[in-house]
Every structure is written in C-alpha cells, then in structure tokens.
Write an enzyme that holds these catalytic residues in place. Structure first.
Site, PDB file in Angstrom:
ATOM      1  N   ASP A 108     -63.536 -78.906 -20.564  1.00 24.45           N
ATOM      2  CA  ASP A 108     -63.490 -78.181 -19.296  1.00 24.45           C
ATOM      3  C   ASP A 108     -62.196 -78.462 -18.542  1.00 24.45           C
ATOM      4  OD1 ASP A 108     -65.934 -76.981 -19.661  1.00 24.45           O
ATOM      5  OD2 ASP A 108     -67.060 -78.420 -18.466  1.00 24.45           O
TER       6      ASP A 108
ATOM      7  N   ASP B  61     -73.282 -72.059 -24.159  1.00 26.67           N
ATOM      8  CA  ASP B  61     -73.030 -73.313 -23.444  1.00 26.67           C
ATOM      9  C   ASP B  61     -74.268 -74.204 -23.477  1.00 26.67           C
ATOM     10  OD1 ASP B  61     -71.580 -75.149 -21.986  1.00 26.67           O
ATOM     11  OD2 ASP B  61     -71.058 -73.760 -20.378  1.00 26.67           O
TER      12      ASP B  61
END
Length: 711
Positions: free
Chosen positions: A517, A447
């Site tokens: 997301d 990430d």
C-alpha cells in the site's frame, strides 16, 4: 536421465542442469539425505549413507523427519493414533518414477498410515518441487498434529548465512541477512495468511555475491499459516523444515481419506543470488502462474481510488476514464465504494449489489463508456470480509470466524467470514458469478484486509475446529479455481493490505499481486528490491501516485520507480496540469516500448538501494539483443558531484551494443561499446549534479531509463 535409482546402493539421484540431490536407504531401511548441491560428473561421485558425518547418537539427516524413531530434527510429521500412541515408525515400501516425477512410498504398518513423498524436477531452472500425501488405510481416525512438506539439509560452516524477507504493512519485503548460529531460527506466519511480517522464502549462502557463490533457496506455496525452521548444531548439517504451521492446528484424518501438503519449492545456484532469482522468476512464469495469461503482457492500468476514494459515481468515473485514456491507459479500475451502502469503511462490506444512488444505470453504462475509450474495465472486491453494519452480517452473524462467549475483534471496522464453511464458500461463488455474468468485467482486484484473531468455528465439534486454518485456504483456492475456469477472459490481482498474501500458492490462481500500500516511489525501491529476490517483476504491480503530495517527487521519478514491474497509475488525474499530462503520456509510451523486456526478460540487480547512492536494475531479453536499465538516485546517500560508473551484466562479450534513451523521435545515443566493455569498464551516468552550477540547486530525486540494443 534426470531421476536414477541405483539398485545396488539403494540410492536415488535427482539431477537438474546444474544441481544434484541425493538420498538413500541406510542399513535399517530408513531414508537418509546424503547430498544437495552442485551436479557432479558421475553418479559414483555422490556420497553414500556411510559417508555421512554423524556426531550425535540420535537420528539426523532423515529425508522425511518424523516424531519418533530417535529423530532429533524438527519433525515433518507428528500424529496421534486412536490408542494414544504418538510415535511414528515409517518403513520404506516402494518407489515409482513417472517422467520427471519420483514417488517414494512409506508405511506405518501397525496403524495403517501411508505416506507418499513426491518429487518433481524442473530441470531448466535447477528447481525441485516436494510435497507429501498422507492416507489413512486403517479403520480408525488418525489425528494429524504436524505435517510439513519437506526436510532439507545443507553444509555446516562458520560462514553460512540466512537470507529472508521481513516487514510490516506499508514496508514489506525487506531483505535481511544474518549468520546462522546454533539453535533454531523460525520464519512463520500465525495470522491466517502469508503476512507482511515474514514471507515464505529463504536463501542460504556462504559469502555469495550477486554473481558468484553457492546459494540454496526455497519457497512454500501456501497462503495460510506457514513455518520454515532452520536448525543448526555444532557438527551436523543444517536442517531446513518447511510446511503448514503446526501452531493451533490439528486435522482428523478419517479412514480411507487423504491429506495433501502444499508444495515446497527449492533450488540451487552456483552463480550467486542473481541466478537464483532469475530461476525463480522464470519458474513462476512457466510453471506457477495461470498459463493462459502467464506470458501475456500486463496492461497499463489506472485505479481511481486516490482520486475519489469511496465517493465513486458514474459521472466522476467517466471523467477520470477520459483522462486516463488520454495518457495511454489500457485498463480502467474502480475501487472500493461502488456497492451496498458503502460510503466509508464502516458499513456495506458484504452487500455485493450495485449502489443505485451512485450508479443509477448499474455498472453497464460506465463499462460501455470505458470500453468506447479503448480500455478494459476492472473492479475491486473484498469477498472474505464483512462489516458488522451490513445486511449480510445482520442476516448471518454466525458466518464470521469467532469463539463462543468471547468478543469478536473488529479490525478496520470489519470481521472475517469463515471460508472454511461450505455455505460461505458458496455465497462468495454466487455473488461473484452474478457480478461477472451481468457485467462485462475484464479485471478483478481481490483484496483481503485483516488477520484472523478468534480462530473458532463453533458449528463443528471441538476436535475439528482447528482444521479451520487449512480448510479456509483450500476453499479460497477452490473459489479462485472456479472463477478462473468459468471466466477465462478475466485477469485477477491478489491484494491483502498490500503485500500481505504473496506466495506461490495464491500465484497459481492470481495473475499479479499488489506489492504494498506504500506507493512512495523512493520507499518502494527497497520493497521492490527485496521482492525481486523471490518473485518475478511481471507479478509485481507498481503505481504512480501522489504519495506524500503531488509535488514531492518529480513525475518522471514516480513513473520510473513504478516501471520495474507491471505499471499502474493511481494519482488523481483531476489535479494534473497539461505539462503533467504530457509527461505521463510520454512515460506510458516509454513503458509500452520496454515492458516486454521488463515483464518477460531476465533481471539483474546492478546495485542495492540500502548500500549504494543509487538503485539500478537491468533487464535483458532471452537472446540478449535488447535490454533496459532503470536508474534512480538514492538521495540519502547523495554526494554533490555524483558521476556513477554503471557496470552492466549478462551481455555477449564480443557483440556491440548501443545504449540510448528517450521515446520515439527523441531518442538519443549515450554510448556504443562491446558487451565486455560495458561489463568491465561500464558507462558513466552523469546524473544531474552539473545543474548545480547553473541553478545552484540539486535534483535529489533524479532518474533515467536507458535502452540497450545489440547492433
């Protein structure tokens, strides 16, 4: 031959199966682009330099535009020499053909700047890769102020449109179409990564549709600041210039040193947007993704983030692993919270040791248990970031990107490590080495959750600080390359606050990407539709989650939305009822039956969720013997008595196809028709409106998955 040089006319002709691309030397010995479009029957059919319509007294159509030489196109190259001269004069030297690759050699003889233009043909997919190599063959430094990968040109027209992808966090990859007017349209990123705001993809068309019309398209393989400019004047052809963003950038090229630009990939379709997308998809599978895993099927994964957030423990992860295995999951992934003093997002980032309170036996006990259930094990990391409240930052406050005498902007409670530094690069390699050597890990979710703000690098001299933008990306690629080569069994997923770093550059090292997301199954339809214009379904991760509340969307609808790429599950399995487990198990089984076609096949967009009352995507395998249709209703355009006439694409006209749905013994036939009939008359999707008569209720979120089989 794919690459031909006509000596008499000083013309290079590059041809793929359906595309021609031509440039030539003019009377002054300068390279001029003369053609990009449909492949023509004879070499003699392509234009000459004298055929260019030049309405301006200044230079246009340069194959590689520079700051200088009367050029009026945005430059690909701008430098400053040791004596302050900022005028570049490139003269043609020579060329070389190596198989499907052409190299053009240019030289600014006065100052010893050598330029090589590289062209690599991907004939099957009507794509050309372009990049540039600069070499300083003088004994003085050369300051690079702007270096792009290519300049291209397309036909000018009142009908010409630009297509691009834009968005923001949680709302990435929205397709926009607009008329190209005079002036410059700039697509770019200045935040240190690809960004969710714009993606380095473009397409130019002239009223093309999904299946008809000319489409010119391109993508840049770069994961830092980038720029694509579309420049139009009243008369001249439209120019497209793409490469590293010159904003806040300089690079000191020392004597005998080289600078290589990222690849700019461009192509052409005369069969509309569908063919353009398919060519990009399969080019990525065959040439961009790491080839050791490019054609291996992506496993169904479960990620425990939504179930436990930072409160991960060996015990609660084992409970979730049991439940994931129960529904057929093949890869179990723990997310944030397993390391350092990481109990929330305010502390611990950068301290990459296993938290002994949460995992008293280290990770081995959990990994062994997950593997005993028949699943692979994966883990989340965010190596490029650090919390101010961490041992790493307290020890190395100088490791973050910063300006002296200026505040350090904290976003998401974190600062950004300066990967341009060799010691930071080595730190990341060392802790990832330790993590992967000591634990039997099969999957890494990498990430990267913030932007660059204060882009200073105080440890180097001021004239080199702006090199940070490229050296950061180069070192990032070096780290990924090292890890892939040393741990070939590990699958890597790229994530950056969702789809904030999705491009062909990172895809040379990442097997898949986290798309957004936002896992709302309806919101995802438009995100996934836009994504499909530029990137392959196999790369795209979609999760089944509890977004908006567990009962907001039917579980089947959530699964069907996520099946359009590579399937993941992130819902809290602790809240599943027995019925939920039954549905989930059946849907996972269904996905395993269709995933080879979805991940490796050819995708056709049957509708647009922004324009239609439904969204439908079709996939076909290469020999057109098997296929899949995923259909989801758009409740925002819902009519009471919906009966949708769905027309299929790409089938063999005279072959007979059976359309059916269901899993295993529950499969039922829907229709049997010829390929031509399925394309011309289509099939009727009854939808669920008929339930209104018996229940007085309508299922707003309704979906179906249909299979196609040639008989």
């Amino acid at each position: 031959m794919a690459i031909v040089f006509e000596e008499k006319k000083k013309k290079w002709i590059l041809e793929t199966i359906n595309m021609g691309y031509v440039f030539a030397l003019d009377k002054e010995g300068k390279l001029k682009n003369v053609y990009w479009g449909s492949k023509l029957p004879r070499f003699e059919d392509y234009p000459e330099v004298d055929d260019l319509v030049v309405m301006d007294r200044y230079t246009w159509d340069d194959e590689f535009s520079v700051r200088g030489e009367k050029n009026n196109v945005e430059p690909c190259l701008k430098v400053e020499y040791y004596d302050g001269v900022r005028d570049v004069v490139l003269n043609y030297v020579d060329f070389e053909i190596k198989g499907n690759q052409l190299i053009i050699k240019l030289l600014d003889e006065q100052y010893g700047l050598s330029v090589k233009l590289f062209y690599r043909l991907i004939e099957k997919y009507d794509i050309i890769e372009r990049w540039v190599e600069l070499e300083n063959s003088s004994d003085k430094e050369i300051k690079i102020e702007d270096i792009k990968s290519a300049s291209l040109y397309v036909e000018n027209s009142e009908k010409v449109r630009l297509n691009y992808l834009t968005g923001m966090w949680g709302s990435e990859f929205h397709l926009r179409k607009e008329k190209i007017n005079e002036g410059s349209k700039v697509l770019e990123s200045r935040v240190g990564k690809t960004s969710a705001y714009m993606n380095p993809y473009f397409a130019i068309d002239y009223d093309a549709t999904e299946d008809n019309g000319k489409v010119y398209f391109g993508e840049l393989a770069w994961s830092g600041n980038w720029k694509i400019s579309i420049q139009k004047r009243i008369y001249e052809r439209i120019a497209i210039i793409a490469g590293i963003n010159e904003w806040d950038f300089t690079y000191i090229l020392e004597p005998s040193k080289k600078f290589m630009t990222p690849k700019f990939v461009f192509g052409f379709s005369e069969e509309g947007f569908s063919k353009a997308s398919q060519n990009l998809h399969h080019y990525q599978l065959d040439y961009i993704l790491p080839q050791d895993k490019a054609h291996k099927l992506r496993k169904v994964l479960y990620n425990s983030w939504e179930a436990t957030t930072f409160n991960v423990t060996e015990e609660n992860q084992k409970i979730l692993a049991e439940k994931a295995a129960k529904i057929g999951v093949e890869l179990f992934v723990i997310d944030d919270g397993w390391f350092g003093q990481r109990n929330d997002d305010r502390a611990g980032l950068g301290d990459w040791y296993v938290n002994k309170e949460k995992f008293p036996n280290g990770l081995k006990s959990l990994i062994d248990y997950v593997k005993s259930l028949g699943m692979d094990f994966g883990i989340w990391v965010e190596p490029e970031m650090v919390n101010p409240d961490s041992d790493l930052y307290r020890k190395h406050p100088d490791w973050v990107i910063n300006f002296q005498n200026r505040p350090r902007s904290v976003e998401r409670n974190q600062l950004m490590l300066n990967l341009a530094r060799e010691d930071v690069k080595q730190f990341i390699i060392d802790f990832m080495d330790k993590l992967l050597l000591e634990n039997n890990i099969d999957f890494v979710k990498w990430d990267m959750n913030r932007h660059v703000f204060e882009s200073g690098w105080p440890e180097v001299e001021s004239e080199r600080q702006r090199e940070i933008w490229v050296k950061y990306v180069w070192n990032l690629y070096d780290i990924w390359k090292y890890l892939r080569e040393k741990y070939p069994h590990v699958t890597f997923e790229n994530c950056s606050s969702g789809g904030g770093r999705v491009d062909l550059g990172i895809m040379q090292y990442a097997d898949q990407v986290w798309t957004s997301d936002n896992t709302d199954p309806f919101d995802r339809l438009e995100i996934q539709e836009g994504f499909s214009y530029a990137y392959a379904p196999k790369i795209m991760m979609g999760w089944v989650t509890d977004w908006g509340g567990k009962d907001t969307y039917p579980l089947e609808y959530r699964f069907h939305s996520s099946m359009m790429g590579s399937l993941g599950i992130g819902a809290d399995l602790n809240k599943f009822s027995e019925k939920d487990f039954e549905i989930a198990k059946k849907q996972v089984q269904l996905y395993k039956e269709i995933r080879e076609i979805v991940q490796e096949g050819y995708q056709y967009r049957l509708s647009s969720v922004a324009k239609e009352r439904y969204f439908a995507v079709q996939y076909l395998n290469e020999d057109k013997s098997e296929g899949v249709i995923i259909y989801l209703r758009n409740p925002r355009r819902f009519g009471l008595f919906d009966r949708v006439n769905l027309k299929l694409k790409g089938l063999e006209e005279k072959s007979i196809y059976k359309i059916y749905e269901g899993v295993g013994e529950e499969e039922i036939e829907v229709k049997t028709l010829s390929g031509k009939a399925l394309e011309e008359r289509g099939i009727i999707i009854e939808d669920s409106s008929k339930e209104f008569f018996s229940t007085n209720k309508i299922k707003h979120f309704y979906s179906r998955v249909l299979k196609i089989n040639k008989i």
